[in-house]
Design an enzyme around this catalytic site. Sequence first.
Site, PDB file in Angstrom:
ATOM      1  N   SER A  55       0.819  -1.204   0.000  1.00 13.48           N
ATOM      2  CA  SER A  55       0.000   0.000   0.000  1.00 13.48           C
ATOM      3  C   SER A  55       0.850   1.249   0.000  1.00 13.48           C
ATOM      4  CB  SER A  55      -0.905   0.014   1.235  1.00 13.48           C
ATOM      5  OG  SER A  55      -1.574   1.245   1.364  1.00 13.48           O
ATOM      6  N   TYR A  83      -2.588   0.344   9.930  1.00 12.27           N
ATOM      7  CA  TYR A  83      -2.677  -0.292   8.620  1.00 12.27           C
ATOM      8  C   TYR A  83      -1.398  -0.083   7.817  1.00 12.27           C
ATOM      9  CZ  TYR A  83      -3.888  -0.922   3.715  1.00 12.27           C
ATOM     10  OH  TYR A  83      -3.875  -1.302   2.399  1.00 12.27           O
ATOM     11  N   LYS A  97       1.481  -2.968   6.643  1.00 20.47           N
ATOM     12  CA  LYS A  97       1.892  -3.212   5.262  1.00 20.47           C
ATOM     13  C   LYS A  97       3.411  -3.114   5.122  1.00 20.47           C
ATOM     14  CE  LYS A  97      -1.848  -4.180   2.993  1.00 20.47           C
ATOM     15  NZ  LYS A  97      -2.005  -5.471   2.276  1.00 20.47           N
TER      16      LYS A  97
END
Length: 325
Positions: A117, A141, A145
């Site tokens: 991402s 998040y 990643k």
Amino acid sequence: MAWLVTGGAGYIGAHVVRALQKADLAPVVIDDLSSGIAAFVPEGVPFVRANLLDRAAVGAALDEHDVAGVIHIAGFKYAGVSVTRPLHTYAQNVSAMVVLLEELAARGIDKVVFSSSAATYGTPDVDLVTEDTGLHPESPYGETKLIGEWLLRDAEVAHGLRHTSLRYFNVVGSGSTDLFDASPHNLFPLVFDMLYRGATPRINGEDYPTPDGTCVRDYIHVADLALAHVAAARRLAAGEPLERVYNLGSGDGHSVRQIMDTIREVTGIDFTPEVHERRPGDPARIVASGELAARDLDWRMRHDLREMVASAWAARQQAGDTYPR
């Protein structure tokens, strides 16, 4: 020999599965349907309903389907929500990936394409993000990643894993009218849902230092994204060299105002977006270069903004009242 697609019943994963089918690369899907939709898995594609934390199910899927490589897309993908659910995010994105990599190493499966991402960059202070731009994730998040990329790097050293990670920003559009984005957090489905309900979409801030005063973001078509995953898988299967990381960026970007104008034009629904105050932390512009991916993965923007909106709208219309809420 098959390619296991984790999260293959999701919006992005389902497009990757269909692209693999067209490339004769024999996809197999594993998905727990926490956000995926079973109907997205094409007839004839093996489907294992399981979470990657279920070690026995992961191992059985790898053995039963003679898996040669993995395209790892599954994960908890809501950056904002991850701030309030950090432990869940780490479990789904890090612990689950550890299980997957351990099961691959135990079987000598040495090829992984990782759906990473652009959240790994945080809020970059450059006009055009490249693979060398500093990494400063700002949410659990984004952190998970980045840790996923580290896990791949370490598995390469320890087990000879061959891998690449694809970083991207805003994925939109549809490659088939029966595949739609049902995320409650993404711009396109949010605006479409508001229009369906007769509500008025909103713009947060129109005084940014951009051509029309609204935020500029990188939007890419999901079908183009899927092709890049397949190209990476093909190169890994052929033993061809790949960079550890690629940005899948447009190099240009579109403003929120441009998105709204195009949605109004495509849908035929006349609306004037409500303008609200800026949201704290929203940068004026985030756009990435895709030059490296263009060199190695045949990456290019095959769809313009109107095609992105039109394809997404057609899929949303076909879903009708069956669209999940």
